[in-house]
Design an enzyme around this catalytic site. Structure first.
Site, PDB file in Angstrom:
ATOM      1  N   HIS A 133      -6.433   3.002   0.506  1.00 59.93           N
ATOM      2  CA  HIS A 133      -6.164   3.234   1.935  1.00 59.93           C
ATOM      3  C   HIS A 133      -7.031   4.443   2.293  1.00 59.93           C
ATOM      4  CE1 HIS A 133      -3.154   3.410   5.483  1.00 59.93           C
ATOM      5  NE2 HIS A 133      -4.030   4.384   5.700  1.00 59.93           N
ATOM      6  N   CYS A 180       0.839  -1.209   0.000  1.00 55.44           N
ATOM      7  CA  CYS A 180       0.000   0.000   0.000  1.00 55.44           C
ATOM      8  C   CYS A 180       0.876   1.262   0.000  1.00 55.44           C
ATOM      9  CB  CYS A 180      -0.912  -0.013   1.219  1.00 55.44           C
ATOM     10  SG  CYS A 180      -1.778   1.551   1.479  1.00 55.44           S
ATOM     11  N   THR A 203      -8.643   5.751  -6.115  1.00 58.33           N
ATOM     12  CA  THR A 203      -7.501   5.155  -6.819  1.00 58.33           C
ATOM     13  C   THR A 203      -6.479   4.557  -5.856  1.00 58.33           C
ATOM     14  OG1 THR A 203      -6.350   7.285  -6.889  1.00 58.33           O
ATOM     15  CG2 THR A 203      -7.696   6.704  -8.802  1.00 58.33           C
ATOM     16  N   CYS A 260       0.479   3.346   3.216  1.00 53.13           N
ATOM     17  CA  CYS A 260       1.163   2.713   4.345  1.00 53.13           C
ATOM     18  C   CYS A 260       2.663   3.010   4.267  1.00 53.13           C
ATOM     19  CB  CYS A 260       0.924   1.196   4.351  1.00 53.13           C
ATOM     20  SG  CYS A 260      -0.722   0.697   4.913  1.00 53.13           S
ATOM     21  N   ASP A 291      -1.091  16.461  -1.258  1.00 51.15           N
ATOM     22  CA  ASP A 291      -1.393  15.602  -2.410  1.00 51.15           C
ATOM     23  C   ASP A 291      -0.348  15.854  -3.502  1.00 51.15           C
ATOM     24  OD1 ASP A 291      -4.216  14.070  -3.481  1.00 51.15           O
ATOM     25  OD2 ASP A 291      -2.781  14.730  -5.009  1.00 51.15           O
ATOM     26  N   GLY A 306     -14.338   6.889  -7.759  1.00 49.92           N
ATOM     27  CA  GLY A 306     -13.072   7.483  -8.182  1.00 49.92           C
ATOM     28  C   GLY A 306     -11.911   7.188  -7.267  1.00 49.92           C
ATOM     29  N   HIS A 331      -8.648   7.687   2.929  1.00 45.39           N
ATOM     30  CA  HIS A 331      -8.060   9.029   2.994  1.00 45.39           C
ATOM     31  C   HIS A 331      -9.138  10.067   2.770  1.00 45.39           C
ATOM     32  CE1 HIS A 331      -7.727   7.550  -1.153  1.00 45.39           C
ATOM     33  NE2 HIS A 331      -7.898   8.802  -1.551  1.00 45.39           N
TER      34      HIS A 331
HETATM   35  P1  DGP Z   1      -8.382   9.079  -4.646  1.00 48.24           P
HETATM   36  O1  DGP Z   1      -8.619   9.311  -6.112  1.00 48.24           O
HETATM   37  O2  DGP Z   1      -9.498   9.620  -3.785  1.00 48.24           O
HETATM   38  O3  DGP Z   1      -8.053   7.642  -4.328  1.00 48.24           O
HETATM   39  O4  DGP Z   1      -7.141   9.960  -4.291  1.00 48.24           O
HETATM   40  C1  DGP Z   1      -5.832   9.529  -4.288  1.00 48.24           C
HETATM   41  C2  DGP Z   1      -4.955  10.738  -4.210  1.00 48.24           C
HETATM   42  O5  DGP Z   1      -3.669  10.344  -3.806  1.00 48.24           O
HETATM   43  C3  DGP Z   1      -4.779  11.495  -5.530  1.00 48.24           C
HETATM   44  O6  DGP Z   1      -5.312  12.816  -5.385  1.00 48.24           O
HETATM   45  C4  DGP Z   1      -3.275  11.539  -5.761  1.00 48.24           C
HETATM   46  C5  DGP Z   1      -2.704  11.161  -4.422  1.00 48.24           C
HETATM   47  N1  DGP Z   1      -1.486  10.370  -4.466  1.00 48.24           N
HETATM   48  C6  DGP Z   1      -1.304   9.185  -5.120  1.00 48.24           C
HETATM   49  N2  DGP Z   1      -0.049   8.728  -4.934  1.00 48.24           N
HETATM   50  C7  DGP Z   1       0.576   9.650  -4.137  1.00 48.24           C
HETATM   51  C8  DGP Z   1       1.891   9.732  -3.594  1.00 48.24           C
HETATM   52  O7  DGP Z   1       2.754   8.881  -3.776  1.00 48.24           O
HETATM   53  N3  DGP Z   1       2.169  10.838  -2.837  1.00 48.24           N
HETATM   54  C9  DGP Z   1       1.227  11.813  -2.599  1.00 48.24           C
HETATM   55  N4  DGP Z   1       1.613  12.860  -1.858  1.00 48.24           N
HETATM   56  N5  DGP Z   1      -0.014  11.755  -3.086  1.00 48.24           N
HETATM   57  C10 DGP Z   1      -0.340  10.692  -3.856  1.00 48.24           C
END
Ligand code: DGP
Length: 120
Positions: A104, A11, A101, A14, A37, A99, A106
Site C-alpha cells: 500500500h 491490506c 514489504t 487499509c 512505524d 524493499g 507509503h
Molecule cells: P516498506 O518496507 O517500505 O514496505 O515499509 C513497511 C513499513 O511498515 C515497515 O517499516 C514496518 C511498517 N509496518 C508494518 N506493519 C505495520 C503495522 O501493523 N503497524 C505499523 N504501525 N507499522 C507497520
C-alpha cells in the site's frame, strides 16, 4: 471521480486507516492518514499513506495523481506539526527489489538524528 475510501480487504494499511488495526495516529485529513512505524529505524519514523488502496508509486495514474500529490503536501504539514525543522528524509519503496514489504503506497518520514550520505 475520487478514489478515497476504496480499500482492499487483505491490506494491513487499509485496515489501519479503517481503524480495524490499532495505530498511533500522527495526522489525518480527508485524503491522508499518518501513523508511527511499528519498527522505527530513526528517532522519528512516521508512515504517510493515501486513504485508498494503491500498491506503490508504480501505480500512479492521471486519475489518482492529484490525491497522491496531497500526500506530499501532508508530509510538509506533518513536518511542521512535529517540528522537524532540523531536517527530515522521505523514502518510498516501490517493489520487492526496493524493499517494499507492505503493498500500500507509503512514504517514510525519517528524522531526529544526523543522517549520512548513504542511500541518498
Ligand atoms: P516498506 O518496507 O517500505 O514496505 O515499509 C513497511 C513499513 O511498515 C515497515 O517499516 C514496518 C511498517 N509496518 C508494518 N506493519 C505495520 C503495522 O501493523 N503497524 C505499523 N504501525 N507499522 C507497520
Amino acid at each position: 471521480m475520487s478514489n478515497i475510501g476504496k480499500f482492499q480487504d487483505d491490506c494491513i494499511f487499509c485496515k489501519i486507516i479503517k481503524g480495524e488495526i490499532p495505530s498511533t495516529k500522527v495526522y489525518e485529513d480527508e485524503t491522508v492518514y499518518a501513523f508511527r512505524d511499528i519498527n522505527p529505524q530513526m528517532p522519528v519514523h512516521i508512515l504517510v499513506v493515501p486513504k485508498f488502496h494503491i500498491r506503490s508509486l508504480a501505480e500512479v495514474t492521471e486519475d489518482n495523481a492529484g490525491d497522491v500529490g496531497k500526500v506530499l503536501f501532508a508530509i510538509k504539514k506533518i513536518a511542521e506539526q512535529e517540528k522537524l525543522d532540523k531536517g527530515f528524509r522521505v523514502i518510498t519503496n516501490a517493489g520487492k527489489e526496493a524493499g517494499q514489504t507492505v503493498d500500500h503506497l507509503h512514504f517514510h518520514i525519517l528524522a531526529g538524528r544526523q543522517m549520512g550520505e548513504g542511500l541518498v
